[in-house]
Design a protein around this motif. Structure first.
Motif, PDB file in Angstrom:
ATOM      1  N   ARG A   1       4.984  11.660  -4.197  1.00  0.00           N
ATOM      2  CA  ARG A   1       5.587  12.077  -5.467  1.00  0.00           C
ATOM      3  C   ARG A   1       7.071  12.375  -5.285  1.00  0.00           C
ATOM      4  O   ARG A   1       7.902  11.991  -6.100  1.00  0.00           O
ATOM      5  N   LEU A   2       7.396  13.061  -4.195  1.00  0.00           N
ATOM      6  CA  LEU A   2       8.794  13.370  -3.906  1.00  0.00           C
ATOM      7  C   LEU A   2       9.591  12.096  -3.648  1.00  0.00           C
ATOM      8  O   LEU A   2      10.690  11.922  -4.176  1.00  0.00           O
ATOM      9  N   LEU A   3       9.041  11.181  -2.854  1.00  0.00           N
ATOM     10  CA  LEU A   3       9.731   9.929  -2.559  1.00  0.00           C
ATOM     11  C   LEU A   3       9.954   9.102  -3.823  1.00  0.00           C
ATOM     12  O   LEU A   3      11.039   8.555  -4.030  1.00  0.00           O
ATOM     13  N   ALA A   4       8.943   9.013  -4.670  1.00  0.00           N
ATOM     14  CA  ALA A   4       9.082   8.254  -5.918  1.00  0.00           C
ATOM     15  C   ALA A   4      10.169   8.862  -6.798  1.00  0.00           C
ATOM     16  O   ALA A   4      10.976   8.146  -7.403  1.00  0.00           O
ATOM     17  N   THR A   5      10.223  10.185  -6.851  1.00  0.00           N
ATOM     18  CA  THR A   5      11.249  10.862  -7.648  1.00  0.00           C
ATOM     19  C   THR A   5      12.634  10.615  -7.081  1.00  0.00           C
ATOM     20  O   THR A   5      13.577  10.322  -7.826  1.00  0.00           O
TER      21      THR A   5
ATOM     22  N   SER B   1       0.825  -1.195   0.000  1.00  0.00           N
ATOM     23  CA  SER B   1       0.000   0.000   0.000  1.00  0.00           C
ATOM     24  C   SER B   1       0.867   1.257   0.000  1.00  0.00           C
ATOM     25  O   SER B   1       2.040   1.213   0.353  1.00  0.00           O
ATOM     26  N   ARG B   2       0.252   2.368  -0.410  1.00  0.00           N
ATOM     27  CA  ARG B   2       0.993   3.638  -0.441  1.00  0.00           C
ATOM     28  C   ARG B   2       1.500   4.010   0.945  1.00  0.00           C
ATOM     29  O   ARG B   2       2.599   4.531   1.098  1.00  0.00           O
TER      30      ARG B   2
ATOM     31  N   CYS C   1       5.459  -0.152  -5.950  1.00  0.00           N
ATOM     32  CA  CYS C   1       5.542   0.119  -4.511  1.00  0.00           C
ATOM     33  C   CYS C   1       4.389   0.986  -4.017  1.00  0.00           C
ATOM     34  O   CYS C   1       3.863   0.763  -2.929  1.00  0.00           O
ATOM     35  N   PHE C   2       4.012   1.985  -4.802  1.00  0.00           N
ATOM     36  CA  PHE C   2       2.964   2.914  -4.379  1.00  0.00           C
ATOM     37  C   PHE C   2       1.574   2.507  -4.861  1.00  0.00           C
ATOM     38  O   PHE C   2       0.595   3.185  -4.577  1.00  0.00           O
ATOM     39  N   GLY C   3       1.483   1.420  -5.618  1.00  0.00           N
ATOM     40  CA  GLY C   3       0.179   0.917  -6.046  1.00  0.00           C
ATOM     41  C   GLY C   3      -0.524   1.803  -7.054  1.00  0.00           C
ATOM     42  O   GLY C   3      -1.746   1.927  -7.022  1.00  0.00           O
ATOM     43  N   VAL C   4       0.226   2.422  -7.948  1.00  0.00           N
ATOM     44  CA  VAL C   4      -0.353   3.263  -8.991  1.00  0.00           C
ATOM     45  C   VAL C   4       0.212   2.825 -10.340  1.00  0.00           C
ATOM     46  O   VAL C   4       1.098   1.973 -10.408  1.00  0.00           O
ATOM     47  N   SER C   5      -0.274   3.421 -11.402  1.00  0.00           N
ATOM     48  CA  SER C   5       0.212   3.048 -12.727  1.00  0.00           C
ATOM     49  C   SER C   5       1.555   3.714 -13.019  1.00  0.00           C
ATOM     50  O   SER C   5       1.937   4.698 -12.385  1.00  0.00           O
ATOM     51  N   ARG C   6       2.235   3.168 -13.995  1.00  0.00           N
ATOM     52  CA  ARG C   6       3.529   3.720 -14.400  1.00  0.00           C
ATOM     53  C   ARG C   6       3.366   5.143 -14.915  1.00  0.00           C
ATOM     54  O   ARG C   6       4.215   5.998 -14.675  1.00  0.00           O
TER      55      ARG C   6
ATOM     56  N   ARG D   1     -15.360  21.349 -15.457  1.00  0.00           N
ATOM     57  CA  ARG D   1     -16.091  20.769 -14.335  1.00  0.00           C
ATOM     58  C   ARG D   1     -16.150  21.783 -13.206  1.00  0.00           C
ATOM     59  O   ARG D   1     -15.371  22.715 -13.152  1.00  0.00           O
ATOM     60  N   ALA D   2     -17.039  21.541 -12.284  1.00  0.00           N
ATOM     61  CA  ALA D   2     -17.162  22.418 -11.127  1.00  0.00           C
ATOM     62  C   ALA D   2     -15.932  22.277 -10.227  1.00  0.00           C
ATOM     63  O   ALA D   2     -15.231  21.272 -10.260  1.00  0.00           O
ATOM     64  N   VAL D   3     -15.691  23.306  -9.425  1.00  0.00           N
ATOM     65  CA  VAL D   3     -14.574  23.264  -8.487  1.00  0.00           C
ATOM     66  C   VAL D   3     -14.756  22.076  -7.553  1.00  0.00           C
ATOM     67  O   VAL D   3     -15.830  21.860  -7.004  1.00  0.00           O
ATOM     68  N   GLY D   4     -13.707  21.287  -7.399  1.00  0.00           N
ATOM     69  CA  GLY D   4     -13.764  20.123  -6.524  1.00  0.00           C
ATOM     70  C   GLY D   4     -14.210  18.851  -7.212  1.00  0.00           C
ATOM     71  O   GLY D   4     -14.119  17.775  -6.641  1.00  0.00           O
ATOM     72  N   ALA D   5     -14.703  18.966  -8.446  1.00  0.00           N
ATOM     73  CA  ALA D   5     -15.119  17.774  -9.176  1.00  0.00           C
ATOM     74  C   ALA D   5     -13.911  17.163  -9.878  1.00  0.00           C
ATOM     75  O   ALA D   5     -12.868  17.782 -10.015  1.00  0.00           O
ATOM     76  N   GLY D   6     -14.054  15.961 -10.314  1.00  0.00           N
ATOM     77  CA  GLY D   6     -12.977  15.305 -11.054  1.00  0.00           C
ATOM     78  C   GLY D   6     -12.164  14.381 -10.171  1.00  0.00           C
ATOM     79  O   GLY D   6     -12.398  14.247  -8.967  1.00  0.00           O
ATOM     80  N   ALA D   7     -11.206  13.759 -10.777  1.00  0.00           N
ATOM     81  CA  ALA D   7     -10.379  12.772 -10.091  1.00  0.00           C
ATOM     82  C   ALA D   7      -9.460  13.435  -9.069  1.00  0.00           C
ATOM     83  O   ALA D   7      -8.986  14.544  -9.272  1.00  0.00           O
ATOM     84  N   ARG D   8      -9.228  12.746  -8.001  1.00  0.00           N
ATOM     85  CA  ARG D   8      -8.312  13.207  -6.959  1.00  0.00           C
ATOM     86  C   ARG D   8      -6.917  12.671  -7.262  1.00  0.00           C
ATOM     87  O   ARG D   8      -6.761  11.650  -7.924  1.00  0.00           O
ATOM     88  N   HIS D   9      -5.913  13.347  -6.732  1.00  0.00           N
ATOM     89  CA  HIS D   9      -4.553  12.845  -6.868  1.00  0.00           C
ATOM     90  C   HIS D   9      -4.452  11.537  -6.096  1.00  0.00           C
ATOM     91  O   HIS D   9      -4.865  11.455  -4.944  1.00  0.00           O
ATOM     92  N   ARG D  10      -3.892  10.509  -6.738  1.00  0.00           N
ATOM     93  CA  ARG D  10      -3.692   9.246  -6.041  1.00  0.00           C
ATOM     94  C   ARG D  10      -2.422   9.281  -5.207  1.00  0.00           C
ATOM     95  O   ARG D  10      -2.263   8.485  -4.294  1.00  0.00           O
TER      96      ARG D  10
END
Length: 154
Positions: free
Chosen positions: A65-69, A2-3, A85-90, A50-59
């Motif tokens: 992001r800093l650790l992965a970099t 898990s992340r 390791c972080f359970g996300v796509s490449r 889209r309205a403010v707050g709508a849409g996908a959230r950062h996974r």
């Protein structure tokens, strides 16, 4: 993995990023607001669909992001490894590295293609310091040519 576990392992074990928790915290405090400002500016540059707050959230939160970099730059692994390791796509890791690496460059941590960050000093170097050649400490090959003898096929 898990992340949360990936984040905990990367922060707890200095071998993963080469940085202490304190230095990581300083990087997050320094670079996090600039990353968020860039994200806000990117969203403000075009009309909303889209309205403010709508849409996908950062996974991945900024710390992930800093650790992965840092893992990618330090160990020279492909984007698949932090993605697993972080359970996300490449592609998510590729995007995250593309967002964080310029922030590190603005801070003074410029890394040529193919060059690895081998010491904590490479990451937290003062602004204006650039690494443009491979340092002797980064070489991972043998330190002397192999001796003749029984090795190899005949």
């Amino acid at each position: 993995m898990s992340r949360t576990l990936a984040r905990a392992a990367a922060v707890a074990d200095r071998r993963v990023t080469g940085l202490s928790r304190e230095v990581l915290a300083e990087l997050v405090v320094e670079l996090g607001p600039r990353w968020q400002a860039r994200q806000d500016a990117r969203l403000a540059d075009r009309p909303r669909r889209r309205a403010v707050g709508a849409g996908a959230r950062h996974r991945l939160v900024f710390l992930d992001r800093l650790l992965a970099t840092l893992v990618h730059l330090r160990h020279g692994v492909t984007h698949d490894v932090p993605a697993c390791c972080f359970g996300v796509s490449r592609s998510t890791i590729t995007r995250a590295i593309g967002e964080v690496r310029p922030l590190l460059a603005e801070r003074g941590c410029l890394v040529e293609s193919g060059l690895r960050l081998c010491t904590p000093a490479d990451v937290v170097a003062p602004s204006g310091c650039q690494r443009t050649t491979r340092s002797a400490g980064c070489h991972r090959g043998p330190s002397a040519p192999p001796r003749g003898g029984s090795g190899g096929l005949k």
